[in-house]
Scaffold this motif. Structure first.
Motif, PDB file in Angstrom:
ATOM      1  N   ARG A 126       0.846  -1.189   0.000  1.00 10.63           N
ATOM      2  CA  ARG A 126       0.000   0.000   0.000  1.00 10.63           C
ATOM      3  C   ARG A 126       0.878   1.233   0.000  1.00 10.63           C
ATOM      4  N   GLU A 130      -2.805   5.981  -0.231  1.00 13.97           N
ATOM      5  CA  GLU A 130      -3.936   5.049  -0.278  1.00 13.97           C
ATOM      6  C   GLU A 130      -4.468   4.763   1.124  1.00 13.97           C
ATOM      7  N   TYR A 133      -8.876   2.245   1.691  1.00 11.23           N
ATOM      8  CA  TYR A 133      -8.588   0.889   1.218  1.00 11.23           C
ATOM      9  C   TYR A 133      -9.111   0.661  -0.201  1.00 11.23           C
ATOM     10  N   TYR A 136      -6.578   1.415  -2.863  1.00  9.69           N
ATOM     11  CA  TYR A 136      -5.624   0.316  -3.002  1.00  9.69           C
ATOM     12  C   TYR A 136      -6.217  -0.795  -3.862  1.00  9.69           C
TER      13      TYR A 136
END
Length: 165
Positions: A126, A130, A133, A136
């Motif tokens: 990650r 980001e 979530y 990502y």
């Protein structure tokens, strides 16, 4: 009294619209504009009516008979001249094409390798930007799609190289 004067004008105007008929725009390549369909036929074909839009019909110009006969002969003469390449020149062209395709293949393989490394079988790192979530997950999905494209590019380039003499 005004109604008596307007009634005939409205009747004549409505006749003009009725004489023109309903124009339909039917989907598909090529898009078809027609007034020769019934409402039922138009709905079956997925056509929709066009109201209040002027339609311009352009006809193509047919080439003269003399011009069409001369054009293929001239094109054939050009093709004949192009096909007369000596073996050494053709070999040089093939070698150049192979060199270019191999360079493209190396670049495509590098892009694929880089994307696979970043993707890390769906477990990529990650980034700091980001925090959400979902960002990502979106990046991982994009990488997965890119890997598929890069793999198909590599395969296509290998096929092209294999076709060369």
């Amino acid at each position: 009294m005004l109604n008596r004067l307007l009634a005939p004008l409205l009747a004549v105007a409505s006749l003009g619209v009725q004489a023109q008929g309903t124009v339909y725009r039917c989907p598909g390549p090529p898009v078809l504009y027609t007034d020769a369909l019934t409402a039922k036929e138009a709905s079956e074909k997925g056509c929709r009516t066009i109201e209040g839009t002027p339609i311009t019909v352009m006809q193509t110009v047919k080439p003269r008979a003399g011009a069409t006969a001369a054009a293929p002969a001239a094109a054939e003469g050009q093709r004949g001249a192009e096909s007369r390449v000596d073996n050494q020149q053709q070999r040089a062209r093939d070698d150049e094409r192979r060199r270019v395709l191999q360079a493209e293949l190396r670049q495509a393989e590098e892009r694929l390798s880089s994307a696979q490394k970043e993707f890390n079988n769906g477990q990529g790192e990650r980034r700091g930007d980001e925090r959400n979530y979902q960002k990502y997950l979106d990046r991982m999905a994009e990488l997965k799609d890119s890997i598929g494209r890069y793999e198909s590019d590599v395969q296509a380039l290998r096929r092209e190289i294999a076709k060369l003499p």
